[in-house]
Each structure stands twice: as C-alpha cells, then as structure tokens.
Design a protein around this motif. Structure first.
Motif, PDB file in Angstrom:
ATOM      1  N   VAL A 198      34.112  35.725  48.265  1.00 44.87           N
ATOM      2  CA  VAL A 198      33.104  36.646  48.815  1.00 44.87           C
ATOM      3  C   VAL A 198      32.273  37.292  47.710  1.00 44.87           C
ATOM      4  O   VAL A 198      31.267  37.952  48.002  1.00 44.87           O
ATOM      5  N   ALA A 199      32.674  37.107  46.441  1.00 49.81           N
ATOM      6  CA  ALA A 199      31.980  37.772  45.329  1.00 49.81           C
ATOM      7  C   ALA A 199      30.468  37.540  45.327  1.00 49.81           C
ATOM      8  O   ALA A 199      29.690  38.489  45.135  1.00 49.81           O
ATOM      9  N   PRO A 200      29.996  36.296  45.521  1.00 51.25           N
ATOM     10  CA  PRO A 200      28.534  36.103  45.518  1.00 51.25           C
ATOM     11  C   PRO A 200      27.823  36.841  46.639  1.00 51.25           C
ATOM     12  O   PRO A 200      26.669  37.267  46.482  1.00 51.25           O
ATOM     13  N   TRP A 201      28.504  37.006  47.772  1.00 48.24           N
ATOM     14  CA  TRP A 201      27.867  37.643  48.931  1.00 48.24           C
ATOM     15  C   TRP A 201      27.809  39.156  48.795  1.00 48.24           C
ATOM     16  O   TRP A 201      26.961  39.807  49.414  1.00 48.24           O
ATOM     17  N   VAL A 202      28.749  39.743  48.016  1.00 49.71           N
ATOM     18  CA  VAL A 202      28.749  41.195  47.841  1.00 49.71           C
ATOM     19  C   VAL A 202      28.237  41.583  46.453  1.00 49.71           C
ATOM     20  O   VAL A 202      28.423  42.712  46.008  1.00 49.71           O
ATOM     21  N   HIS A 203      27.586  40.616  45.776  1.00 46.83           N
ATOM     22  CA  HIS A 203      26.889  40.866  44.507  1.00 46.83           C
ATOM     23  C   HIS A 203      27.823  41.370  43.405  1.00 46.83           C
ATOM     24  O   HIS A 203      27.496  42.333  42.693  1.00 46.83           O
ATOM     25  N   VAL A 204      28.991  40.734  43.282  1.00 50.67           N
ATOM     26  CA  VAL A 204      29.896  41.059  42.182  1.00 50.67           C
ATOM     27  C   VAL A 204      29.383  40.399  40.907  1.00 50.67           C
ATOM     28  O   VAL A 204      29.200  39.181  40.859  1.00 50.67           O
ATOM     29  N   ARG A 205      29.132  41.186  39.877  1.00 50.50           N
ATOM     30  CA  ARG A 205      28.623  40.665  38.616  1.00 50.50           C
ATOM     31  C   ARG A 205      29.761  40.204  37.713  1.00 50.50           C
ATOM     32  O   ARG A 205      30.912  40.609  37.903  1.00 50.50           O
ATOM     33  N   LEU A 206      29.425  39.362  36.751  1.00 52.01           N
ATOM     34  CA  LEU A 206      30.413  38.983  35.749  1.00 52.01           C
ATOM     35  C   LEU A 206      30.615  40.154  34.792  1.00 52.01           C
ATOM     36  O   LEU A 206      29.651  40.839  34.428  1.00 52.01           O
ATOM     37  N   PRO A 207      31.851  40.413  34.369  1.00 54.08           N
ATOM     38  CA  PRO A 207      32.089  41.536  33.455  1.00 54.08           C
ATOM     39  C   PRO A 207      31.611  41.216  32.045  1.00 54.08           C
ATOM     40  O   PRO A 207      31.508  40.053  31.648  1.00 54.08           O
ATOM     41  N   ARG A 208      31.348  42.254  31.291  1.00 58.19           N
ATOM     42  CA  ARG A 208      30.983  42.082  29.892  1.00 58.19           C
ATOM     43  C   ARG A 208      32.221  41.734  29.078  1.00 58.19           C
ATOM     44  O   ARG A 208      33.324  42.192  29.379  1.00 58.19           O
ATOM     45  N   ARG A 209      32.038  40.941  28.038  1.00 59.03           N
ATOM     46  CA  ARG A 209      33.183  40.516  27.217  1.00 59.03           C
ATOM     47  C   ARG A 209      33.907  41.713  26.609  1.00 59.03           C
ATOM     48  O   ARG A 209      35.146  41.713  26.485  1.00 59.03           O
ATOM     49  N   ALA A 210      33.167  42.734  26.238  1.00 54.46           N
ATOM     50  CA  ALA A 210      33.791  43.902  25.619  1.00 54.46           C
ATOM     51  C   ALA A 210      34.737  44.632  26.560  1.00 54.46           C
ATOM     52  O   ALA A 210      35.620  45.382  26.113  1.00 54.46           O
ATOM     53  N   ASP A 211      34.556  44.434  27.868  1.00 50.90           N
ATOM     54  CA  ASP A 211      35.397  45.127  28.847  1.00 50.90           C
ATOM     55  C   ASP A 211      36.646  44.328  29.234  1.00 50.90           C
ATOM     56  O   ASP A 211      37.478  44.832  29.990  1.00 50.90           O
ATOM     57  N   LEU A 212      36.787  43.118  28.736  1.00 50.81           N
ATOM     58  CA  LEU A 212      37.915  42.274  29.134  1.00 50.81           C
ATOM     59  C   LEU A 212      39.282  42.870  28.780  1.00 50.81           C
ATOM     60  O   LEU A 212      40.222  42.761  29.584  1.00 50.81           O
ATOM     61  N   PRO A 213      39.467  43.497  27.606  1.00 54.36           N
ATOM     62  CA  PRO A 213      40.783  44.095  27.339  1.00 54.36           C
ATOM     63  C   PRO A 213      41.167  45.175  28.346  1.00 54.36           C
ATOM     64  O   PRO A 213      42.325  45.240  28.780  1.00 54.36           O
ATOM     65  N   LEU A 214      40.207  46.008  28.736  1.00 58.53           N
ATOM     66  CA  LEU A 214      40.500  47.049  29.714  1.00 58.53           C
ATOM     67  C   LEU A 214      40.770  46.440  31.088  1.00 58.53           C
ATOM     68  O   LEU A 214      41.645  46.914  31.834  1.00 58.53           O
ATOM     69  N   ILE A 215      40.034  45.396  31.429  1.00 55.88           N
ATOM     70  CA  ILE A 215      40.275  44.691  32.698  1.00 55.88           C
ATOM     71  C   ILE A 215      41.671  44.063  32.682  1.00 55.88           C
ATOM     72  O   ILE A 215      42.389  44.086  33.690  1.00 55.88           O
ATOM     73  N   ALA A 216      42.063  43.509  31.533  1.00 53.57           N
ATOM     74  CA  ALA A 216      43.408  42.929  31.425  1.00 53.57           C
ATOM     75  C   ALA A 216      44.478  43.990  31.639  1.00 53.57           C
ATOM     76  O   ALA A 216      45.495  43.742  32.307  1.00 53.57           O
ATOM     77  N   LEU A 217      44.256  45.193  31.087  1.00 58.05           N
ATOM     78  CA  LEU A 217      45.220  46.279  31.292  1.00 58.05           C
ATOM     79  C   LEU A 217      45.306  46.659  32.764  1.00 58.05           C
ATOM     80  O   LEU A 217      46.401  46.868  33.297  1.00 58.05           O
ATOM     81  N   CYS A 218      44.153  46.719  33.435  1.00 56.58           N
ATOM     82  CA  CYS A 218      44.146  47.039  34.871  1.00 56.58           C
ATOM     83  C   CYS A 218      44.889  45.970  35.668  1.00 56.58           C
ATOM     84  O   CYS A 218      45.653  46.291  36.588  1.00 56.58           O
ATOM     85  N   GLY A 219      44.669  44.700  35.331  1.00 58.13           N
ATOM     86  CA  GLY A 219      45.331  43.629  36.050  1.00 58.13           C
ATOM     87  C   GLY A 219      46.826  43.607  35.813  1.00 58.13           C
ATOM     88  O   GLY A 219      47.613  43.414  36.750  1.00 58.13           O
ATOM     89  N   ALA A 220      47.236  43.824  34.553  1.00 53.91           N
ATOM     90  CA  ALA A 220      48.666  43.772  34.223  1.00 53.91           C
ATOM     91  C   ALA A 220      49.434  44.916  34.863  1.00 53.91           C
ATOM     92  O   ALA A 220      50.577  44.732  35.308  1.00 53.91           O
ATOM     93  N   THR A 221      48.814  46.092  34.925  1.00 54.07           N
ATOM     94  CA  THR A 221      49.526  47.255  35.465  1.00 54.07           C
ATOM     95  C   THR A 221      49.319  47.409  36.970  1.00 54.07           C
ATOM     96  O   THR A 221      50.281  47.378  37.740  1.00 54.07           O
ATOM     97  N   GLY A 222      48.056  47.560  37.383  1.00 57.05           N
ATOM     98  CA  GLY A 222      47.772  47.876  38.776  1.00 57.05           C
ATOM     99  C   GLY A 222      47.972  46.732  39.740  1.00 57.05           C
ATOM    100  O   GLY A 222      48.063  46.954  40.959  1.00 57.05           O
ATOM    101  N   MET A 223      48.032  45.503  39.241  1.00 54.90           N
ATOM    102  CA  MET A 223      48.222  44.358  40.131  1.00 54.90           C
ATOM    103  C   MET A 223      49.577  43.691  39.902  1.00 54.90           C
ATOM    104  O   MET A 223      50.454  43.767  40.755  1.00 54.90           O
ATOM    105  N   THR A 224      49.793  43.083  38.734  1.00 52.41           N
ATOM    106  CA  THR A 224      51.030  42.330  38.501  1.00 52.41           C
ATOM    107  C   THR A 224      52.265  43.231  38.504  1.00 52.41           C
ATOM    108  O   THR A 224      53.193  43.042  39.306  1.00 52.41           O
ATOM    109  N   ALA A 225      52.301  44.207  37.598  1.00 53.58           N
ATOM    110  CA  ALA A 225      53.474  45.078  37.506  1.00 53.58           C
ATOM    111  C   ALA A 225      53.666  45.881  38.785  1.00 53.58           C
ATOM    112  O   ALA A 225      54.804  46.056  39.256  1.00 53.58           O
ATOM    113  N   TYR A 226      52.566  46.354  39.356  1.00 51.95           N
ATOM    114  CA  TYR A 226      52.677  47.158  40.585  1.00 51.95           C
ATOM    115  C   TYR A 226      53.294  46.356  41.716  1.00 51.95           C
ATOM    116  O   TYR A 226      54.194  46.839  42.415  1.00 51.95           O
ATOM    117  N   GLN A 227      52.821  45.122  41.920  1.00 55.53           N
ATOM    118  CA  GLN A 227      53.360  44.299  42.998  1.00 55.53           C
ATOM    119  C   GLN A 227      54.842  44.018  42.785  1.00 55.53           C
ATOM    120  O   GLN A 227      55.652  44.118  43.714  1.00 55.53           O
TER     121      GLN A 227
END
Length: 304
Positions: free
Chosen positions: A54-83
């Motif tokens: 659904v990303a193209p339909w709701v206009h989700v943009r690609l993240p900037r490379r500089a933000d990837l470490p913070l996105i990785a932290l969000c994914g590791a904690t709020g998604m993987t570890a949380y689940q």
C-alpha cells in the motif's frame, strides 16, 4: 451531512482502538498453535508485505540513508524485540493483563527523552511516571501468588522496548509521517527477525487453521491496517483527542479477552491497571502553551 460521531476520522480512531485491543487475545490464540518465534515472525512479515504493497498509494517516501541507523533501532526494538517479548509473556499472562502492563510504555520513553534528548522533566511527568510504575507493580503482583512472576516481568520488558521505539522514533517523526516511520520500522523489524524463518516454517506446517488465521489477522489488521487508519485519524484530529482515545485500548482489550477467551482478570490487576492509566494520563498532560510541537504519535500509544 455526515454526523461528527460517524465521520471517517472518528471511525478510523475507533477502529484503531478496537484493532489494537483485539491483538492481545489474538496473540493467545496464535501462540497455542504456532509458538512464540513463529507467531512473531509471521505477524511481522505479513504486516511488512501489506504495508509495502500500500506504500505507493499512501505516498510513503523512501527514507534518507542518514536515517537508516535510527530506523534500524526502531525496527529492532519496537517490532522484533517487542513482538518476541510480548508473545513470550502472553504464554502465561492473560491477554487483558498484558494490555494493562504494556500501557506504561510512555514512562520509559519519557525517561529516555529526558536523558538523551534533553527534554524538560515536568512535575506532572515525574508524578505520573511514579504512579504508572506503581500501577504496573500492582498488576504484576496480581499475576502471582507470592510476588512478581517471570512472565509479567517479560511483558514489562516489552513495555520497555516499546518505550525505546517511541523515543527513537521522535527524531524521525520530525521528517516523516507516522505511517512512514511505522512502515520503515516494520520492514527493518522483519529483516531482524529473519533468523526465525526456519522455526516459523516448521511450526506453520503443523499449525492448526485457527493459529494461522490468527497470525494473518494480527499482521493484516492490528499491525498493517491499524497503522494506516491511525495515521489517517491523527492527521485529522487534535492530538488530545487521539491520545485520550488510546487510553481505551486496555479496557477494550479486557472486554474482548473476556468475550473471546473467557478471561476474567484478577480484581487487583484491574486496580493496578487503572492506577497505571492515571499515571500515563498525567505524563501526557501538556501545559497551556507547550514549548514543543506535538508529534504524530502520542507517547500514550498502546498497541499489541
């Protein structure tokens, strides 16, 4: 003219509360046939694929490379570890009780924001945090006959990592929408969960239909659709309204757990849950003229 109570934004907010509340009992159903690892992985991958579609339909943009470490932290904690932690805890903790424990996650995001983002610690925040932690202690004690149970502490650990997610997502929310951040984090969380793929395949091959349907439900509705309609509602409603609505997630989870699973929470857990929610309300109170602009994801967000 559509009545305000039946407006799309109001229905989206109600739908978010119901979906996120229903996830707690749905986890109990999925755990019975899939186990912790398989349910965690299947929910993440189903949600990530759905959001990517659904990303193209709701206009989700690609993240900037500089933000990837913070996105990785969000994914590791709020998604993987949380689940993993929430699913592990719900093996022995009732679904409704788990929702009460998760509701104190804002305490940890506030503490992290104070330590690392130099946010001003208001008196109501300190008092609210202490009250919320006291409520969580009461809920945890209600789960055991002689003190804290290991499973309750695991669910509290899930609340901690969700607090880390809220804290880590705040800088991202200044540059991206709440839906974009959720999409990035869900994708990153799925990548971190890839080591669970073999176990998920083995468990899914022998799992009953009910458990598989629960995993599909969790991935498509509370995770994927929940974030989409939440973003829609928050973009069109005052922050105070959306935050207040999320306080209803634990009570609704208790009702759904009773109707779906026949779970009746310990009276002491209800008292502790009410105390915890009062603490979270105090944490989210804002002065008449707040110094900083609100973010699209209130600190009181409770999801499963």
């Amino acid at each position: 003219m559509v009545p305000r109570s039946a407006s799309p934004r109001f229905l989206a907010l109600v739908g978010t509360v119901v979906l996120w509340a229903s996830a707690f009992p749905a986890i109990r159903v999925g755990l019975d046939g899939l186990g912790v690892a398989a349910l965690s992985f299947l929910r993440l991958v189903i949600a990530a694929v759905a959001l990517a579609l659904v990303a193209p339909w709701v206009h989700v943009r690609l993240p900037r490379r500089a933000d990837l470490p913070l996105i990785a932290l969000c994914g590791a904690t709020g998604m993987t570890a949380y689940q993993l932690l929430l699913n592990w805890g719900e093996v022995h903790v009732d679904a409704g009780t788990a929702s009460l424990l998760i509701s104190i996650a804002p305490v940890f995001s506030v503490l992290l924001g104070t330590l690392f983002l130099h946010e001003r610690l208001r008196r109501t925040t300190v008092v609210g945090s202490l009250i919320a932690l006291a409520g969580a202690a009461v809920v945890s004690l209600a789960e055991g006959t002689g003190g804290f149970t290991g499973s309750a502490l695991v669910v509290l650990a899930a609340a901690v990592v969700q607090g880390v997610y809220h804290f880590a997502s705040k800088p991202l929310l200044r540059r991206y929408t709440g839906l974009e951040v959720a999409t990035y984090a869900m994708t990153a969380g799925t990548l971190f969960a890839l080591p669970l793929l073999p176990a998920a395949c083995r468990a899914a091959a022998d799992a009953p239909a009910g458990a598989l349907l629960s995993a599909v439900y969790l991935g498509l509705l509370p995770s994927a659709l929940g974030f989409v309609i939440w973003a829609y509602a928050v973009a069109r409603l005052p922050l105070a309204t959306s935050t207040a609505a999320l306080y209803l997630v634990p009570p609704v989870a208790l009702v759904v757990s009773f109707l779906w699973l026949g779970e009746t929470p310990h009276p002491l857990a209800l008292v502790g849950g009410a105390v915890g929610i009062i603490g979270v309300i105090l944490i989210n109170r804002r002065p008449a003229h707040p110094a900083e602009s609100p973010t699209p994801l209130p600190q009181g967000a409770v999801r499963a």
